[in-house]
Write a protein that holds these residues in place. Structure first.
Motif, PDB file in Angstrom:
ATOM      1  N   VAL A 102      59.341  61.133 -14.189  1.00  0.00           N
ATOM      2  CA  VAL A 102      60.617  61.212 -14.899  1.00  0.00           C
ATOM      3  C   VAL A 102      60.405  60.882 -16.381  1.00  0.00           C
ATOM      4  O   VAL A 102      60.943  61.566 -17.272  1.00  0.00           O
ATOM      5  CB  VAL A 102      61.673  60.273 -14.258  1.00  0.00           C
ATOM      6  CG1 VAL A 102      62.885  60.096 -15.163  1.00  0.00           C
ATOM      7  CG2 VAL A 102      62.100  60.833 -12.894  1.00  0.00           C
ATOM      8  N   SER A 103      59.587  59.869 -16.681  1.00  0.00           N
ATOM      9  CA  SER A 103      59.417  59.521 -18.094  1.00  0.00           C
ATOM     10  C   SER A 103      58.604  60.580 -18.855  1.00  0.00           C
ATOM     11  O   SER A 103      58.845  60.812 -20.036  1.00  0.00           O
ATOM     12  CB  SER A 103      58.854  58.102 -18.275  1.00  0.00           C
ATOM     13  OG  SER A 103      57.535  58.049 -17.832  1.00  0.00           O
ATOM     14  N   VAL A 104      57.682  61.267 -18.179  1.00  0.00           N
ATOM     15  CA  VAL A 104      56.963  62.379 -18.826  1.00  0.00           C
ATOM     16  C   VAL A 104      57.952  63.480 -19.217  1.00  0.00           C
ATOM     17  O   VAL A 104      57.935  63.987 -20.339  1.00  0.00           O
ATOM     18  CB  VAL A 104      55.851  62.946 -17.910  1.00  0.00           C
ATOM     19  CG1 VAL A 104      55.344  64.299 -18.415  1.00  0.00           C
ATOM     20  CG2 VAL A 104      54.682  61.965 -17.804  1.00  0.00           C
ATOM     21  N   LEU A 105      58.853  63.832 -18.284  1.00  0.00           N
ATOM     22  CA  LEU A 105      59.833  64.886 -18.592  1.00  0.00           C
ATOM     23  C   LEU A 105      60.798  64.423 -19.683  1.00  0.00           C
ATOM     24  O   LEU A 105      61.227  65.219 -20.524  1.00  0.00           O
ATOM     25  CB  LEU A 105      60.608  65.278 -17.332  1.00  0.00           C
ATOM     26  CG  LEU A 105      59.833  66.043 -16.257  1.00  0.00           C
ATOM     27  CD1 LEU A 105      60.732  66.314 -15.049  1.00  0.00           C
ATOM     28  CD2 LEU A 105      59.277  67.368 -16.792  1.00  0.00           C
ATOM     29  N   ASP A 106      61.121  63.138 -19.671  1.00  0.00           N
ATOM     30  CA  ASP A 106      62.038  62.583 -20.662  1.00  0.00           C
ATOM     31  C   ASP A 106      61.414  62.644 -22.063  1.00  0.00           C
ATOM     32  O   ASP A 106      62.056  63.028 -23.035  1.00  0.00           O
ATOM     33  CB  ASP A 106      62.367  61.136 -20.272  1.00  0.00           C
ATOM     34  CG  ASP A 106      63.583  60.609 -21.017  1.00  0.00           C
ATOM     35  OD1 ASP A 106      64.407  61.430 -21.466  1.00  0.00           O
ATOM     36  OD2 ASP A 106      63.693  59.370 -21.148  1.00  0.00           O
TER      37      ASP A 106
ATOM     38  N   GLY B 224      58.397  77.476 -11.749  1.00  0.00           N
ATOM     39  CA  GLY B 224      57.541  76.340 -12.048  1.00  0.00           C
ATOM     40  C   GLY B 224      57.877  75.606 -13.336  1.00  0.00           C
ATOM     41  O   GLY B 224      57.052  74.851 -13.839  1.00  0.00           O
ATOM     42  N   ARG B 225      59.100  75.799 -13.863  1.00  0.00           N
ATOM     43  CA  ARG B 225      59.505  75.056 -15.059  1.00  0.00           C
ATOM     44  C   ARG B 225      60.524  73.996 -14.630  1.00  0.00           C
ATOM     45  O   ARG B 225      61.495  74.310 -13.955  1.00  0.00           O
ATOM     46  CB  ARG B 225      60.126  76.012 -16.076  1.00  0.00           C
ATOM     47  CG  ARG B 225      60.494  75.382 -17.397  1.00  0.00           C
ATOM     48  CD  ARG B 225      60.982  76.476 -18.363  1.00  0.00           C
ATOM     49  NE  ARG B 225      61.628  75.909 -19.539  1.00  0.00           N
ATOM     50  CZ  ARG B 225      62.897  75.540 -19.567  1.00  0.00           C
ATOM     51  NH1 ARG B 225      63.650  75.664 -18.485  1.00  0.00           N
ATOM     52  NH2 ARG B 225      63.417  75.035 -20.680  1.00  0.00           N
ATOM     53  N   TYR B 226      60.269  72.762 -15.023  1.00  0.00           N
ATOM     54  CA  TYR B 226      61.080  71.640 -14.554  1.00  0.00           C
ATOM     55  C   TYR B 226      61.780  70.974 -15.730  1.00  0.00           C
ATOM     56  O   TYR B 226      61.164  70.678 -16.742  1.00  0.00           O
ATOM     57  CB  TYR B 226      60.196  70.624 -13.826  1.00  0.00           C
ATOM     58  CG  TYR B 226      59.554  71.198 -12.586  1.00  0.00           C
ATOM     59  CD1 TYR B 226      60.210  71.164 -11.353  1.00  0.00           C
ATOM     60  CD2 TYR B 226      58.306  71.813 -12.660  1.00  0.00           C
ATOM     61  CE1 TYR B 226      59.625  71.709 -10.220  1.00  0.00           C
ATOM     62  CE2 TYR B 226      57.715  72.363 -11.532  1.00  0.00           C
ATOM     63  CZ  TYR B 226      58.385  72.303 -10.314  1.00  0.00           C
ATOM     64  OH  TYR B 226      57.801  72.851  -9.202  1.00  0.00           O
TER      65      TYR B 226
ATOM     66  N   LEU C  61      62.099  65.483  -6.778  1.00  0.00           N
ATOM     67  CA  LEU C  61      63.148  65.236  -7.774  1.00  0.00           C
ATOM     68  C   LEU C  61      64.138  66.409  -7.839  1.00  0.00           C
ATOM     69  O   LEU C  61      65.345  66.203  -8.026  1.00  0.00           O
ATOM     70  CB  LEU C  61      62.517  64.982  -9.148  1.00  0.00           C
ATOM     71  CG  LEU C  61      61.771  63.639  -9.272  1.00  0.00           C
ATOM     72  CD1 LEU C  61      60.887  63.610 -10.522  1.00  0.00           C
ATOM     73  CD2 LEU C  61      62.757  62.460  -9.289  1.00  0.00           C
ATOM     74  N   VAL C  62      63.642  67.621  -7.649  1.00  0.00           N
ATOM     75  CA  VAL C  62      64.531  68.793  -7.611  1.00  0.00           C
ATOM     76  C   VAL C  62      65.454  68.691  -6.401  1.00  0.00           C
ATOM     77  O   VAL C  62      66.677  68.854  -6.498  1.00  0.00           O
ATOM     78  CB  VAL C  62      63.720  70.115  -7.572  1.00  0.00           C
ATOM     79  CG1 VAL C  62      64.640  71.305  -7.274  1.00  0.00           C
ATOM     80  CG2 VAL C  62      62.978  70.326  -8.895  1.00  0.00           C
TER      81      VAL C  62
ATOM     82  N   SER D 252      66.000  69.939 -12.552  1.00  0.00           N
ATOM     83  CA  SER D 252      66.313  71.312 -12.146  1.00  0.00           C
ATOM     84  C   SER D 252      65.086  72.187 -12.386  1.00  0.00           C
ATOM     85  O   SER D 252      64.245  71.891 -13.236  1.00  0.00           O
ATOM     86  CB  SER D 252      67.505  71.850 -12.937  1.00  0.00           C
ATOM     87  OG  SER D 252      67.120  72.054 -14.278  1.00  0.00           O
ATOM     88  N   SER D 253      64.996  73.225 -11.598  1.00  0.00           N
ATOM     89  CA  SER D 253      63.909  74.182 -11.755  1.00  0.00           C
ATOM     90  C   SER D 253      64.530  75.551 -11.582  1.00  0.00           C
ATOM     91  O   SER D 253      64.334  76.226 -10.582  1.00  0.00           O
ATOM     92  CB  SER D 253      62.818  73.921 -10.712  1.00  0.00           C
ATOM     93  OG  SER D 253      61.685  74.704 -10.980  1.00  0.00           O
ATOM     94  N   PRO D 254      65.356  75.951 -12.607  1.00  0.00           N
ATOM     95  CA  PRO D 254      66.288  77.068 -12.411  1.00  0.00           C
ATOM     96  C   PRO D 254      65.632  78.415 -12.124  1.00  0.00           C
ATOM     97  O   PRO D 254      66.081  79.132 -11.264  1.00  0.00           O
ATOM     98  CB  PRO D 254      67.076  77.109 -13.726  1.00  0.00           C
ATOM     99  CG  PRO D 254      66.312  76.282 -14.699  1.00  0.00           C
ATOM    100  CD  PRO D 254      65.393  75.374 -13.946  1.00  0.00           C
TER     101      PRO D 254
END
Ligand SMILES: [Zn+2]
Ligand SMILES: [Zn+2]
Length: 332
Positions: A256-260, A310-312, A297-298, A304-306
């Motif tokens: 989560v912190s990497v994506l943040d 493979g994009r989160y 997490l999705v 989300s991974s709309p």
């Protein structure tokens, strides 16, 4: 029971096989198909005053080559049935359809994870180059959760604990000390490190959730002692399951912190932030582990991974991690 130490240097290192003498001489796990491991296994049986031809049952915890590799030749020499969970039976048998299915999932995942060409070629070479360690075709007797297999002077109860592999099963038995149940656990829990989830068996759906469920079940079973596929016996299996679940909670926080910090990205990039540069089998295990967490997490609505490509993207930078990754209660 005799623990036979196998000096596998190819995969996680130092495998165990277990030999159960008695009415029905039985081997639990078979080691990777190399000359030195073949020698280790024969010497181990000899130390227990037995030989391969004496085996009347071979029981495998899962399909990985470091556990199933020698099964074919041991079966050819002994005529023993080879038991493995139905979900891993096709691959252990060497069924071309089962192997092709695993390969096609592998290709799809590598696309989704966006592994760049260089590392992708390296890990594909690595996997193909180690194919022969899997040994030959096996005449498999598939088993399911709850089945009982006569082994040694007693019986083994199949406990299906998927996650690291789809068919991964422990085999429970009454402990020698008369103090409760023990189990051969394969790679469900290991004493020193955390079994890979997400990359070790690409066929597993919802790999992290599946594995956490297995850890919870293992904690609930509260075995007196566990005999893992690698390294030394585990004296508090429920406690070890709890530590591994905590480790996954921390890793979920890191994802989560990497994506943040870095914004929307793919499993390969998240893996690079978590693990740095990877080589060999780790090119599979790193993004596999990242994927297992992203996928969870999705499913929980945090990411989300709309486009499904493979994009989160992070939706909630401050989720309830205790709820996302349940750490089992332990009774001791
Ligand atoms: Zn394994
Ligand atoms: Zn292993």
């Amino acid at each position: 029971m005799e623990r036979i130490r196998l000096g596998n240097t190819v995969f996680e290192g130092r495998n165990n096989a277990y030999f159960l003498p008695g009415d029905r001489p039985t081997l639990v796990d078979a080691g990777v198909a190399t000359d030195s491991v073949r020698r280790d296994l024969r010497e181990g049986l000899a130390a227990a005053d037995h030989e391969v031809a004496d085996l009347e049952a071979i029981v495998l915890t899962h399909w990985h080559a470091d556990h199933a590799g020698l099964a074919a030749e041991l079966q050819a020499e002994s005529g023993a049935p080879v038991y493995v969970h139905a979900d891993d039976a096709g691959i252990v048998a060497g069924d071309p359809d089962a192997i092709a299915a695993e390969r096609s999932i592998r290709e799809r995942r590598f696309d989704e994870w966006r592994i760049p060409g260089g590392p992708r070629a390296e890990v594909t070479d690595y996997l193909d180059g180690h194919d022969d360690l899997r040994g030959g075709r096996v005449d498999v007797t598939p088993v399911e959760d709850g089945d009982r297999i006569a082994a040694g002077d007693g019986e083994l109860e199949v406990v299906h604990l998927p996650g690291h592999a789809a068919g991964l099963s422990a085999f429970a038995f009454d402990g020698e000390r008369g103090a409760g149940r023990e189990a051969y656990v394969g790679d469900v829990i290991l004493p020193k490190y955390t079994p890979n989830v997400g990359g070790a068996d690409l066929r597993v759906d919802r790999p992290l959730e599946t594995y956490l469920d297995s850890l919870a079940r293992l904690a609930d079973l509260d075995f007196e002692r566990a005999w893992p596929g690698h390294r030394d016996p585990i004296s508090d299996p429920a406690g070890r399951a709890r530590v591994i679940a905590e480790h996954h909670r921390e890793r979920t926080e890191r994802v989560v912190s990497v994506l943040d910090e870095h914004g929307p990205t793919d499993a390969w990039t998240v893996s690079a932030h978590l693990f740095g540069d990877l080589s060999g089998i780790h090119i599979l295990h790193g993004p596999g582990e990242a994927f297992a967490h992203l996928d969870h997490l999705v499913a929980e609505g945090v990411v989300s991974s709309p486009d499904g490509e493979g994009r989160y993207e992070l939706l909630d930078a401050d989720p309830d991690f205790d709820e996302l990754v349940a750490v089992p209660e332990t009774k001791r």
